[in-house]
Design a protein around this motif. Sequence first.
Motif, mmCIF file in Angstrom:
data_model
loop_
_atom_site.group_PDB
_atom_site.id
_atom_site.type_symbol
_atom_site.label_atom_id
_atom_site.label_comp_id
_atom_site.label_asym_id
_atom_site.label_seq_id
_atom_site.Cartn_x
_atom_site.Cartn_y
_atom_site.Cartn_z
ATOM 1 N N GLY A 25 4.613 7.707 -9.568
ATOM 2 C CA GLY A 25 4.644 6.258 -9.511
ATOM 3 C C GLY A 25 5.122 5.688 -10.825
ATOM 4 N N THR A 56 2.427 3.172 -5.484
ATOM 5 C CA THR A 56 1.986 1.974 -4.774
ATOM 6 C C THR A 56 3.141 1.232 -4.125
ATOM 7 N N TRP A 57 4.260 1.175 -4.832
ATOM 8 C CA TRP A 57 5.377 0.346 -4.369
ATOM 9 C C TRP A 57 6.172 0.983 -3.252
ATOM 10 N N PHE A 60 2.824 0.722 0.051
ATOM 11 C CA PHE A 60 2.474 -0.534 0.714
ATOM 12 C C PHE A 60 3.711 -1.192 1.324
ATOM 13 N N GLY A 153 -2.978 7.237 -10.389
ATOM 14 C CA GLY A 153 -3.552 5.962 -9.999
ATOM 15 C C GLY A 153 -5.065 6.045 -9.889
ATOM 16 N N TYR A 155 -6.829 4.988 -6.663
ATOM 17 C CA TYR A 155 -7.343 4.789 -5.315
ATOM 18 C C TYR A 155 -6.764 5.817 -4.355
ATOM 19 N N TYR A 157 -4.756 7.203 -1.347
ATOM 20 C CA TYR A 157 -3.509 6.781 -0.710
ATOM 21 C C TYR A 157 -3.582 6.913 0.815
ATOM 22 N N GLN A 179 -3.020 -1.284 3.784
ATOM 23 C CA GLN A 179 -2.550 -0.039 3.183
ATOM 24 C C GLN A 179 -1.842 0.852 4.206
ATOM 25 N N LEU A 358 -9.674 -1.455 -1.736
ATOM 26 C CA LEU A 358 -9.258 -0.079 -1.960
ATOM 27 C C LEU A 358 -10.471 0.846 -2.017
#
Length: 512
Positions: A25, A56-57, A60, A153, A155, A157, A179, A358
């Motif tokens: 990420g 994340t990008w 989501f 990160g 959280y 996934y 999510q 999350l």
Amino acid sequence: MPPTSAPPVPETDTTHVDVLIVGAGVSGIGAAYHVQDKLPGRSYAILEAREDLGGTWDLFRYPGIRSDSDLHTFGFAFRPWTGEKAIADGPSILRYIRDTAAQYGIDRHIRYGLRVVRAEWSSATALWTVDAVRPATGETVRTTARWLFCASGYYRYDQGYTPDIPGLDDFAGPVVHPQLWPEDLDYDGKRVVVIGSGATAVTLVPAMTDRAAHVTMLQRSPTYVLPVPEQDAVANRLQRLLGEKRGYAAARWKNILKQRGIYAFAQRFPQASRKLIRWVNAKQLEGSGVDVDVHFNPKYDPWDQRLCAVPNADLFRVLRSGKASVVTDHIDRVTETGVRLRSGKELPADVLITATGLDVLTFGGIETVVDSREVHLPDTVAYKGCMLSGVPNFVFAIGYTNSSWTLKVDLVAEYLCRLMAHTAAQGDDAAVPEVPDEEMELRPFLDFQAGYVVRALDRLPKQGTQEPWFLAMDYFKDARYLRRGPVADAPMRFFAAGAAAAPASPAAEVRA
């Protein structure tokens, strides 16, 4: 010109690299750049559990997904953000991360579809042995590394957090957590209820009004919401006047100072901050019939939790237009056709969105072992906010909760390179922070009241009350420690292969 990176490392059953980065990420890509830029002779690889980079990008996909920080501070320090929008949409951010990885050759070092499950340190060899599994086949790939950088990160996934909501299974329509947003979700002309009041909810509500018949934001308690310009006119002007690189640097510093100033003011003058935010909200909602003191008046002080930024006041705009509404109440139960509230009111719904947060997963849930002893995270203490007591050659990236995430990650990656260079220069193989004062008072890892943090505190490391054993959440303090401070300070012990790493110090009782 981009720096010349080391050749990509081929994947074999067992591969050795100097630095193994977990996660591709924004944190992992940033760390990789610093390693190849500042330590060009060192080899590195990135293990990514998913089949693409971006973290994340890439994960989501819900409507309207965007940053909640300006891209002049969230972007990489080494590669200017040139988009017109300072508060950028998710696809633009993902494209920026991908282009960065390609421009600097970082993408050639990424191995996809490998989820790290175990990392074991041996002081005899001063190496990490890391096992990663291919979820599709169950195959295990082993990598050894001198240094381990965790950029996974904070959280899970594979799933978000959904509280126990009575009757949720009785609902006749689709129930979606942001999510795990399905590409084929049909909400055209439908009544949508978004459960939640955080950054995801305030993003979804205005984004869904273009297709939905009506969108209701159902919140148990209010959140601080502030309108911000989608474009940073000063930053755009600076880049035009000073050029892309210097203008970006100037805009970055402007916004760092602005973020820090707003946070400091809120912490020092919470009542004045509360009144100011209320005044802004009231101006935005004039004539809407929305009661500011019911729906936008949190019980906590500003910045006890993160403020939600809404670009160009889009949330307030759809509330004024009547396309969306906000309800502050508790859920009694979900019915087949909607939500029944404790007040007795019924919210009819065709689609339910559970924007309820999350599920924290520290360091990717990796089983970590040091010299045959499993590391129990609550028994460790965070050193400079990026290492753990008793765990050698391990650096992790946890960004700010009160500012742009990547500001901290950038400093941590620089520190990793300084620490590696110093360790090698004095003929050692490893570095481990050790708590010198066993009586030091310890506190929770994060002093932040967001639900996802509170739910996970008993699974997190601790932080101390003495320097450098706490998370500063302050860019300027961290710059002093990580960028300019001494690497060989008193808590850091350096040793060569064959010497034992000290056990992690037991955590003292955390005061309430």
